[in-house]
Design a protein around this motif. Sequence first.
Motif, PDB file in Angstrom:
ATOM      1  N   GLN A 130      -5.357   2.533  -0.908  1.00 28.03           N
ATOM      2  CA  GLN A 130      -4.506   2.898  -2.042  1.00 28.03           C
ATOM      3  C   GLN A 130      -3.312   1.966  -2.157  1.00 28.03           C
ATOM      4  O   GLN A 130      -2.494   1.871  -1.242  1.00 28.03           O
ATOM      5  N   LEU A 131      -3.202   1.268  -3.286  1.00 22.81           N
ATOM      6  CA  LEU A 131      -2.044   0.423  -3.545  1.00 22.81           C
ATOM      7  C   LEU A 131      -0.839   1.297  -3.842  1.00 22.81           C
ATOM      8  O   LEU A 131      -0.977   2.412  -4.354  1.00 22.81           O
TER       9      LEU A 131
ATOM     10  N   ASP B 229       0.822  -1.209   0.000  1.00 21.18           N
ATOM     11  CA  ASP B 229       0.000   0.000   0.000  1.00 21.18           C
ATOM     12  C   ASP B 229       0.856   1.260   0.000  1.00 21.18           C
ATOM     13  O   ASP B 229       2.039   1.226   0.322  1.00 21.18           O
ATOM     14  N   GLU B 230       0.235   2.354  -0.352  1.00 21.91           N
ATOM     15  CA  GLU B 230       0.941   3.636  -0.454  1.00 21.91           C
ATOM     16  C   GLU B 230       1.444   4.122   0.912  1.00 21.91           C
ATOM     17  O   GLU B 230       2.456   4.803   0.994  1.00 21.91           O
ATOM     18  N   GLU B 231       0.759   3.768   1.973  1.00 26.34           N
ATOM     19  CA  GLU B 231       1.153   4.201   3.325  1.00 26.34           C
ATOM     20  C   GLU B 231       2.214   3.299   3.955  1.00 26.34           C
ATOM     21  O   GLU B 231       2.644   3.538   5.078  1.00 26.34           O
ATOM     22  N   LYS B 232       2.609   2.268   3.260  1.00 26.98           N
ATOM     23  CA  LYS B 232       3.647   1.325   3.701  1.00 26.98           C
ATOM     24  C   LYS B 232       3.275   0.592   4.989  1.00 26.98           C
ATOM     25  O   LYS B 232       4.135   0.252   5.798  1.00 26.98           O
ATOM     26  N   GLU B 233       1.998   0.342   5.172  1.00 24.41           N
ATOM     27  CA  GLU B 233       1.538  -0.361   6.374  1.00 24.41           C
ATOM     28  C   GLU B 233       1.483  -1.870   6.186  1.00 24.41           C
ATOM     29  O   GLU B 233       1.478  -2.613   7.162  1.00 24.41           O
ATOM     30  N   PHE B 234       1.425  -2.338   4.934  1.00 25.46           N
ATOM     31  CA  PHE B 234       1.262  -3.760   4.663  1.00 25.46           C
ATOM     32  C   PHE B 234       2.513  -4.314   3.979  1.00 25.46           C
ATOM     33  O   PHE B 234       2.658  -4.243   2.763  1.00 25.46           O
TER      34      PHE B 234
ATOM     35  N   GLU C  63      -7.653  -7.868  -0.926  1.00 22.88           N
ATOM     36  CA  GLU C  63      -8.218  -7.365   0.328  1.00 22.88           C
ATOM     37  C   GLU C  63      -8.084  -5.844   0.407  1.00 22.88           C
ATOM     38  O   GLU C  63      -9.044  -5.140   0.728  1.00 22.88           O
ATOM     39  N   LEU C  64      -6.921  -5.322   0.089  1.00 29.34           N
ATOM     40  CA  LEU C  64      -6.698  -3.872   0.122  1.00 29.34           C
ATOM     41  C   LEU C  64      -7.562  -3.175  -0.924  1.00 29.34           C
ATOM     42  O   LEU C  64      -8.178  -2.139  -0.640  1.00 29.34           O
ATOM     43  N   PHE C  65      -7.616  -3.728  -2.108  1.00 19.96           N
ATOM     44  CA  PHE C  65      -8.429  -3.173  -3.184  1.00 19.96           C
ATOM     45  C   PHE C  65      -9.903  -3.136  -2.769  1.00 19.96           C
ATOM     46  O   PHE C  65     -10.588  -2.130  -2.977  1.00 19.96           O
TER      47      PHE C  65
END
Length: 170
Positions: free
Chosen positions: A69-70, A41-46, A62-64
């Motif tokens: 935001q990927l 993800d864009e926030e670098k959490e995953f 799942e994120l989508f």
Amino acid sequence: MPCYEYDDYFIFLVLRDPRRRLVSFYYAWVVLYPPLWCFADEEKEFSLENYTFQEFLVLLLELFSQNIQLQHHLFPQTADLSDVEFDEVIKLEELNEKISAINHRLAIDYPLRSLNTLAHSNTFREEAYHLKPSHLRNEPVYDYASFYNQQLDEIVSEIYREDLTLYENL
């Protein structure tokens, strides 16, 4: 028709097969060079550290599905481009031959350079999508088809539907 600041711009899009793009991303940033872009993800959490390709695609879905935001390497290529009129859309594998014609048409001399390319083998490995990055590091770079089964192909079709439609219609 969208309004561009410069009417004489030649606007083209280079589109990559989403399936190949995901395998390439996975090899480059999860298997070989994980410290740089090993997140979904864009926030670098995953983090994708130690994820199999299958686990990676399941997480992407799942994120989508949650509208998270990927990260930019994984963001659909055609997203946010609906108001852009392209003079040409080119499949990545046709870029070498098409760039010469574009250069000629625009009267420019710019040699195409390939950066960040990974040499894939034509070796097919059954169910490579189950292999951990630590295992894949010691193996040849398998053909992209080794990483897909019906479920994983359906995930890509859901997330990258517009990319696939455009790519397959070129």
